[in-house]
Write an enzyme that holds these catalytic residues in place. Structure first.
Site, short mmCIF file in Angstrom:
data_model
loop_
_atom_site.label_atom_id
_atom_site.label_comp_id
_atom_site.label_asym_id
_atom_site.label_seq_id
_atom_site.Cartn_x
_atom_site.Cartn_y
_atom_site.Cartn_z
N HIS A 19 0.84 -1.20 0.00
CA HIS A 19 0.00 0.00 0.00
C HIS A 19 0.88 1.25 0.00
O HIS A 19 0.77 2.11 0.87
CB HIS A 19 -0.91 -0.01 1.23
CG HIS A 19 -2.04 0.97 1.17
ND1 HIS A 19 -3.36 0.59 1.12
CD2 HIS A 19 -2.05 2.32 1.15
CE1 HIS A 19 -4.13 1.66 1.09
NE2 HIS A 19 -3.36 2.73 1.10
N HIS A 75 3.20 16.07 -5.60
CA HIS A 75 2.75 16.07 -7.00
C HIS A 75 3.47 17.15 -7.80
O HIS A 75 3.83 16.94 -8.97
CB HIS A 75 1.24 16.30 -7.07
CG HIS A 75 0.45 15.17 -6.49
ND1 HIS A 75 -0.85 15.32 -6.04
CD2 HIS A 75 0.76 13.86 -6.29
CE1 HIS A 75 -1.29 14.16 -5.59
NE2 HIS A 75 -0.34 13.26 -5.73
N SER A 107 -0.11 4.85 -8.01
CA SER A 107 -0.14 6.26 -8.35
C SER A 107 -1.23 6.51 -9.39
O SER A 107 -1.57 5.63 -10.18
CB SER A 107 1.21 6.72 -8.91
OG SER A 107 1.28 8.13 -8.98
N THR A 108 -1.77 7.74 -9.36
CA THR A 108 -2.81 8.13 -10.30
C THR A 108 -2.19 8.83 -11.50
O THR A 108 -1.48 9.83 -11.32
CB THR A 108 -3.81 9.10 -9.63
OG1 THR A 108 -4.35 8.48 -8.46
CG2 THR A 108 -4.93 9.47 -10.58
N PRO A 109 -2.40 8.35 -12.72
CA PRO A 109 -1.89 9.04 -13.91
C PRO A 109 -2.42 10.47 -13.97
O PRO A 109 -3.60 10.71 -13.73
CB PRO A 109 -2.42 8.19 -15.07
CG PRO A 109 -2.70 6.86 -14.47
CD PRO A 109 -3.13 7.12 -13.07
N HIS A 205 -9.78 1.64 -1.28
CA HIS A 205 -9.76 2.31 0.02
C HIS A 205 -11.19 2.25 0.55
O HIS A 205 -12.11 2.77 -0.07
CB HIS A 205 -9.32 3.77 -0.16
CG HIS A 205 -7.84 3.94 -0.25
ND1 HIS A 205 -7.18 4.95 0.38
CD2 HIS A 205 -6.90 3.20 -0.87
CE1 HIS A 205 -5.88 4.85 0.14
NE2 HIS A 205 -5.69 3.79 -0.63
N GLU A 208 -12.60 4.33 5.48
CA GLU A 208 -11.72 5.28 6.17
C GLU A 208 -12.55 6.24 7.02
O GLU A 208 -12.04 6.81 7.99
CB GLU A 208 -10.89 6.07 5.17
CG GLU A 208 -9.77 5.29 4.52
CD GLU A 208 -8.91 6.17 3.64
OE1 GLU A 208 -7.91 6.70 4.15
OE2 GLU A 208 -9.24 6.34 2.45
#
Length: 287
Positions: A19, A75, A107-109, A205, A208
């Site tokens: 994670h 970022h 990771s998010t593109p 996720h 949370e």
């Protein structure tokens, strides 16, 4: 200061990391190297923050919602293919030094001023492939942020599938993450199913924050893993239905005790629901 026996054992003990958000894993040393790269290249550094702000630790008053703002610091330091590749390799080396033998970075593109979403995911995948000689074995989970539109999520999944076909030994899964107070899980079911049908594993996720209705939807979706899960048990903001459904599904859960406490998702170690997972024999991954 000399390291204690426990610290030495903790470092030498073989570990897996399932994670690891890439931009959330950047050390102060890595961030300084990225800032120096920008300075040497004559590129304006848009991080605009003291690096101390990036770390949320014990005693910090910031909460879970503040974490997503803090991520923007990282970022801004990984906006070019060069800095993204640097960040990926340096992070691998640091995890390896800590005794990690297997890691799944996620990771998010993103489209940035210096690269497209396609180039973003390609850069990470190629960097992992080019560092296959390291002792640490690395894989990539492509992330969808909950703040994404359905169109953006669809685009990310199609990129993930294409990258999976191109680098089947690198890309292993898709995940849904981001601020749990934003967006609805049901809006992402179609692209997640598309990813699953293409052969990608799914991790979410989940729980949370207190949201039993959505938590039940996620459990019933049947992901291969979930992250956090602190609000599933009825004593911790969940319901009897969410807990019974979760126990029946026996879905492995990824838990970071320190993260949950530092982001105020849980008050302290003594009141963490980890013990409920343990007593119910839920497969649990500590990271």
């Amino acid at each position: 200061m000399a390291a204690t026996n426990l610290e030495i054992l903790s470092r030498e003990l073989p570990k897996v990391e399932l994670h690891a958000h890439l931009n959330g894993s950047l050390s102060r040393s890595t961030m300084m190297q990225l800032k120096r790269y920008y300075a040497d290249s004559g590129v304006s550094d848009q991080s605009d923050a003291f690096l101390d702000e990036f770390q949320i630790g014990a005693g910090d008053t910031r909460t879970l919602s503040d974490c997503f703002q803090v991520f923007n610091i990282a970022h801004n330091l990984t906006q070019s293919p060069e800095t993204l590749a640097m960040a990926t390799k340096l992070t691998l080396l640091e995890f390896q030094e800590d005794g990690c033998c297997y890691i799944e970075l996620r990771s998010t593109p993103k489209d940035t001023p210096f690269m497209t979403c396609e180039e973003y995911i390609e850069t990470i995948a190629v960097t992992l492939r080019n560092n296959a000689h390291l002792q640490i074995k690395s894989r990539l989970i492509v992330s969808i942020n909950r703040s994404s539109s359905e169109k953006e999520a669809d685009k990310i999944v199609k990129l993930a599938i294409a990258c999976f076909k191109k680098y089947p030994n690198v890309v292993v899964g898709i995940e849904l993450s981001g601020n749990p107070a934003i967006g609805r899980f049901r809006d992402f079911i179609y692209p997640l199913v598309m990813a699953r049908n293409a052969g990608l594993k799914v991790t979410l996720h989940c729980a949370e924050i207190c949201n039993p209705e959505e938590v039940l939807e996620m459990i019933q979706f049947g992901p291969e893993r979930i992250g956090h899960g602190v609000c599933i048990h009825p004593n911790y903001g969940g319901s009897n239905e969410t807990w019974q459904s979760f126990c029946k599904a026996n879905i492995p859960v990824e838990i970071c005790l320190a993260s949950n406490i530092n982001t105020k998702s849980v008050a302290d170690y003594e009141s963490h629901p980890f013990k409920e997972f343990y007593n119910a024999n839920i497969p649990t991954i500590l990271y």
